[in-house]
Design a protein around this motif. Structure first.
Motif, mmCIF file in Angstrom:
data_model
loop_
_atom_site.group_PDB
_atom_site.id
_atom_site.type_symbol
_atom_site.label_atom_id
_atom_site.label_comp_id
_atom_site.label_asym_id
_atom_site.label_seq_id
_atom_site.Cartn_x
_atom_site.Cartn_y
_atom_site.Cartn_z
ATOM 1 N N TRP A 295 0.864 -1.179 0.000
ATOM 2 C CA TRP A 295 0.000 0.000 0.000
ATOM 3 C C TRP A 295 0.899 1.227 0.000
ATOM 4 O O TRP A 295 1.546 1.532 0.993
ATOM 5 C CB TRP A 295 -0.913 0.006 1.222
ATOM 6 N N LEU A 296 0.949 1.924 -1.107
ATOM 7 C CA LEU A 296 1.905 3.020 -1.288
ATOM 8 C C LEU A 296 1.194 4.368 -1.249
ATOM 9 O O LEU A 296 0.207 4.578 -1.967
ATOM 10 C CB LEU A 296 2.629 2.858 -2.623
ATOM 11 N N PRO A 297 1.687 5.323 -0.442
ATOM 12 C CA PRO A 297 1.075 6.649 -0.388
ATOM 13 C C PRO A 297 1.139 7.355 -1.737
ATOM 14 O O PRO A 297 2.126 7.238 -2.468
ATOM 15 C CB PRO A 297 1.938 7.387 0.651
ATOM 16 N N ASP A 298 0.071 8.068 -2.067
ATOM 17 C CA ASP A 298 0.028 8.874 -3.288
ATOM 18 C C ASP A 298 0.128 10.344 -2.892
ATOM 19 O O ASP A 298 -0.846 10.932 -2.413
ATOM 20 C CB ASP A 298 -1.270 8.615 -4.046
ATOM 21 N N THR A 299 1.279 10.944 -3.091
ATOM 22 C CA THR A 299 1.501 12.325 -2.658
ATOM 23 C C THR A 299 0.832 13.339 -3.583
ATOM 24 O O THR A 299 0.892 14.538 -3.319
ATOM 25 C CB THR A 299 3.001 12.626 -2.561
ATOM 26 N N ASN A 300 0.190 12.872 -4.649
ATOM 27 C CA ASN A 300 -0.632 13.777 -5.463
ATOM 28 C C ASN A 300 -1.998 14.016 -4.830
ATOM 29 O O ASN A 300 -2.753 14.849 -5.302
ATOM 30 C CB ASN A 300 -0.819 13.208 -6.875
ATOM 31 N N SER A 306 0.126 19.544 0.331
ATOM 32 C CA SER A 306 -0.885 20.389 0.981
ATOM 33 C C SER A 306 -1.052 20.063 2.461
ATOM 34 O O SER A 306 -1.636 20.852 3.212
ATOM 35 C CB SER A 306 -2.236 20.235 0.277
ATOM 36 N N TRP A 307 -0.547 18.914 2.882
ATOM 37 C CA TRP A 307 -0.648 18.535 4.296
ATOM 38 C C TRP A 307 0.476 19.244 5.055
ATOM 39 O O TRP A 307 1.661 19.007 4.815
ATOM 40 C CB TRP A 307 -0.523 17.020 4.432
ATOM 41 N N LEU A 312 1.292 17.062 13.425
ATOM 42 C CA LEU A 312 2.038 15.910 13.924
ATOM 43 C C LEU A 312 1.529 14.591 13.360
ATOM 44 O O LEU A 312 2.254 13.592 13.359
ATOM 45 C CB LEU A 312 1.983 15.882 15.454
ATOM 46 N N ARG A 313 0.316 14.582 12.884
ATOM 47 C CA ARG A 313 -0.229 13.363 12.301
ATOM 48 C C ARG A 313 0.507 12.982 11.012
ATOM 49 O O ARG A 313 0.537 11.799 10.637
ATOM 50 C CB ARG A 313 -1.727 13.533 12.018
ATOM 51 N N LYS A 314 1.075 13.964 10.326
ATOM 52 C CA LYS A 314 1.776 13.669 9.068
ATOM 53 C C LYS A 314 3.004 12.809 9.335
ATOM 54 O O LYS A 314 3.206 11.772 8.678
ATOM 55 C CB LYS A 314 2.169 14.961 8.362
ATOM 56 N N ASP A 315 3.811 13.196 10.299
ATOM 57 C CA ASP A 315 5.003 12.413 10.636
ATOM 58 C C ASP A 315 4.633 11.093 11.279
ATOM 59 O O ASP A 315 5.364 10.111 11.162
ATOM 60 C CB ASP A 315 5.903 13.222 11.573
ATOM 61 N N ARG A 423 -11.048 14.316 8.705
ATOM 62 C CA ARG A 423 -11.276 12.876 8.827
ATOM 63 C C ARG A 423 -10.217 12.109 8.030
ATOM 64 O O ARG A 423 -9.744 11.054 8.447
ATOM 65 C CB ARG A 423 -12.681 12.511 8.331
ATOM 66 N N GLY A 424 -9.842 12.639 6.857
ATOM 67 C CA GLY A 424 -8.809 11.991 6.070
ATOM 68 C C GLY A 424 -7.486 11.930 6.802
ATOM 69 O O GLY A 424 -6.815 10.886 6.832
ATOM 70 N N TYR A 425 -7.081 13.038 7.415
ATOM 71 C CA TYR A 425 -5.827 13.072 8.170
ATOM 72 C C TYR A 425 -5.899 12.188 9.417
ATOM 73 O O TYR A 425 -4.953 11.474 9.745
ATOM 74 C CB TYR A 425 -5.521 14.504 8.609
ATOM 75 N N GLU A 426 -7.012 12.261 10.111
ATOM 76 C CA GLU A 426 -7.138 11.586 11.409
ATOM 77 C C GLU A 426 -7.255 10.076 11.276
ATOM 78 O O GLU A 426 -6.712 9.325 12.087
ATOM 79 C CB GLU A 426 -8.353 12.135 12.159
ATOM 80 N N PHE A 427 -7.968 9.598 10.256
ATOM 81 C CA PHE A 427 -8.289 8.171 10.168
ATOM 82 C C PHE A 427 -7.600 7.474 9.003
ATOM 83 O O PHE A 427 -8.113 6.492 8.477
ATOM 84 C CB PHE A 427 -9.807 7.993 10.080
ATOM 85 N N LEU A 428 -6.430 7.963 8.616
ATOM 86 C CA LEU A 428 -5.673 7.320 7.556
ATOM 87 C C LEU A 428 -5.430 5.847 7.912
ATOM 88 O O LEU A 428 -5.032 5.527 9.036
ATOM 89 C CB LEU A 428 -4.331 8.046 7.392
ATOM 90 N N LEU A 429 -5.706 4.971 6.952
ATOM 91 C CA LEU A 429 -5.567 3.517 7.123
ATOM 92 C C LEU A 429 -6.479 2.968 8.223
ATOM 93 O O LEU A 429 -6.166 1.935 8.824
ATOM 94 C CB LEU A 429 -4.112 3.119 7.421
ATOM 95 N N GLU A 430 -7.607 3.619 8.474
ATOM 96 C CA GLU A 430 -8.564 3.115 9.470
ATOM 97 C C GLU A 430 -9.920 2.806 8.847
ATOM 98 O O GLU A 430 -10.941 2.861 9.503
ATOM 99 C CB GLU A 430 -8.700 4.112 10.622
ATOM 100 N N ARG A 431 -9.921 2.471 7.553
ATOM 101 C CA ARG A 431 -11.117 1.999 6.859
ATOM 102 C C ARG A 431 -12.225 3.047 6.802
ATOM 103 O O ARG A 431 -13.390 2.723 6.926
ATOM 104 C CB ARG A 431 -11.641 0.719 7.515
#
Length: 483
Positions: A295-300, A306-307, A312-315, A423-431
């Motif tokens: 599962w590879l992050p898409d930085t586009n 933009s993040w 701190l959630r980014k790191d 929600r996207g930032y907070e629940f990344l990889l949480e379905r």
């Protein structure tokens, strides 16, 4: 003649032993000698939870929900899942069939509880009510996954014990949601507090499920009320964060104050997630020798430039370097320059985290979205609760105004988009992301922003061929479009 006499003797002997042969066997479990007491009922409900498998209905379901997001790509055999302008390939269709089977197996186990436990006399009344409520909750949760993934689905509310009981037509989504709400309300009234077992359902988990369902159905006031109930009256609190690694406390197995319900992992219970998201021996994230990094992050997408780096959630969620076996920090290769980080292994190669089903943070974001929708724009409390989550993300006290607060004056549409982004930032990889985009009608908009095209047929998953072949009430004309 000898053979005839011997046969008669055998028949007479067996006839004389009728009572012995009729004795209920003790060396194996069947329906006839089960569901006799509280111990049997407790064992049965544990079996329903086991139906959720390792990661909230299993890795196939986890990867299908995640890889339908706009913020990542699949690698290897999972790459076709993320080709959104084409129909799913046969391997992925098989994964969908496995998910369907897992969900209905869990439903059937819950139905077995609901059919048989009410008849048990040798059981404490409170224990019986709780077990039945748990079965209602798990059935509701399973149907919620089914209806969001496949649309109209067969409804089964009694245990299927043989092929004669599998006939059931696809029912409209509205009817499926009626059952989900009825089950969740029954669970809410019959369940109590967590009692130290956050891997099992509580009344607070039922309230979160109801808030989620009401939000999906655009019943804004009901969704806001349920979320508010959890925030105001629940035994939870936001984890304090000063550095990115502090977010790991949220996913701790036994100590998180945000854990409403989750699938727990420990040194004796493993999960496949670290293997799917990490390279082999990418210390300190994956101590296993294997690692698919599939599962590879898409930085586009929204997780790119933009993040804000100060979030701190980014790191916490992404990394670009890892330690090799000698303990040296080395950059990821140019071909895969970034990987997901949230879920990790420990030094023994096992897992010591929980995979959330519902956590306290989400109650704040449920409330913010629902209250704004109910009032035609953000209320002061909706804005404050959204800001509480953002403040925590930047290391500030959630309860005190901060320099990163969203300002008042946002219109309804801007506020909705802002909540979706949080929600996207907070629940990344949480379905969450795929179903969030679906319920808000923003799938194509979000994918276009990431430079991708998604076809309408991908909004629903295929009905399994086994269901079409074996269920007399379902045929090929019932298949979802494109499959």
């Amino acid at each position: 003649m000898k053979n005839i006499v011997l046969g008669l003797i055998i028949i007479i002997c067996f006839s004389a032993c009728d009572k012995t042969l009729e004795e209920v066997p003790k060396d194996f479990v069947s329906k006839s000698n089960f569901y006799n007491n509280e111990e049997d009922a407790q064992a049965a409900i544990v079996g329903v939870y086991a139906g959720m498998q390792s990661d909230f209905f299993g890795m196939n379901h986890y990867l299908m929900t995640e890889l339908h997001g706009d913020f990542l790509f699949g690698r290897g055999s999972q790459a076709p899942i993320t080709i959104w302008d084409q129909i799913l390939d046969q391997t992925s269709i098989g994964r969908c069939a496995s998910n369907w089977s897992s969900l209905y197996a869990t439903i059937n186990r819950a139905n077995a509880i609901l059919d048989n436990v009410p008849g048990i006399d040798d059981i404490d009344a409170d224990a019986k009510e709780k077990i039945l409520a748990e079965a209602h909750f798990l059935r509701a949760l399973s149907y919620f996954e089914l209806v969001r993934g496949w649309g109209a689905v067969p409804i089964k509310t009694q245990e299927s014990v043989d092929l004669s009981s599998i006939e059931a037509p696809r029912e409209p989504e509205s009817k499926v949601y009626e059952l989900i709400i009825a089950d969740a309300l029954t669970a809410e009234s019959g369940l109590g507090e967590v009692e130290g077992q956050t891997g099992r359902a509580s009344k607070w988990a039922a309230k979160m499920l109801l808030a989620h369902v009401y939000l999906t159905l655009e019943n804004w006031e009901a969704a806001a009320d349920k979320a508010d109930d959890v925030i105001v009256n629940g035994p939870y609190s936001l984890v304090e964060v000063e550095a990115s690694d502090d977010f790991y406390k949220i996913f701790a197995v036994d100590t998180s104050t945000e854990d409403i319900m989750s699938v727990h992992h420990s040194e004796t219970k493993t999960s496949g997630i670290p293997t799917y998201i990490h390279r082999g021996q990418a210390l300190p994230y994956n101590y296993s020798s294997s690692g698919f990094f599939a599962w590879l992050p898409d930085t586009n997408s929204f997780i790119g430039d933009s993040w804000d780096d100060n979030d701190l959630r980014k790191d916490f969620n992404l990394y670009t370097q890892y330690q090799n076996a000698e303990g040296e920090w080395v950059p990821l290769p140019e071909t895969v320059p970034m990987l997901f980080k949230k879920f990790i292994s420990n030094t023994s190669g096992q897992n010591v985290y929980s995979v959330p089903i519902y956590r306290f943070t989400e109650a704040y974001l449920f409330y913010a979205e629902a209250a704004s929708k109910a009032n035609g724009g953000p209320t002061a409390l909706a804005l404050e609760r959204l800001n509480m989550i953002k403040r925590r993300a930047y290391g500030y006290d959630p309860n005190t105004a901060s320099p990163v607060d969203y300002s008042s004056g946002m219109g309804a549409a801007d506020f909705e988009n802002t909540v979706l982004q949080e929600r996207g930032y907070e629940f990344l990889l949480e379905r969450r992301r795929w179903f969030d985009l679906k319920r808000t009608g923003k799938v194509k908009e979000a994918f276009a922003a990431a430079g991708k095209t998604v076809i309408d047929e991908r909004l629903l998953w295929p009905i399994p061929e086994d269901e079409i072949n074996n269920n007399p009430a379902v045929n090929q004309s019932d298949q979802n479009p494109g499959y």
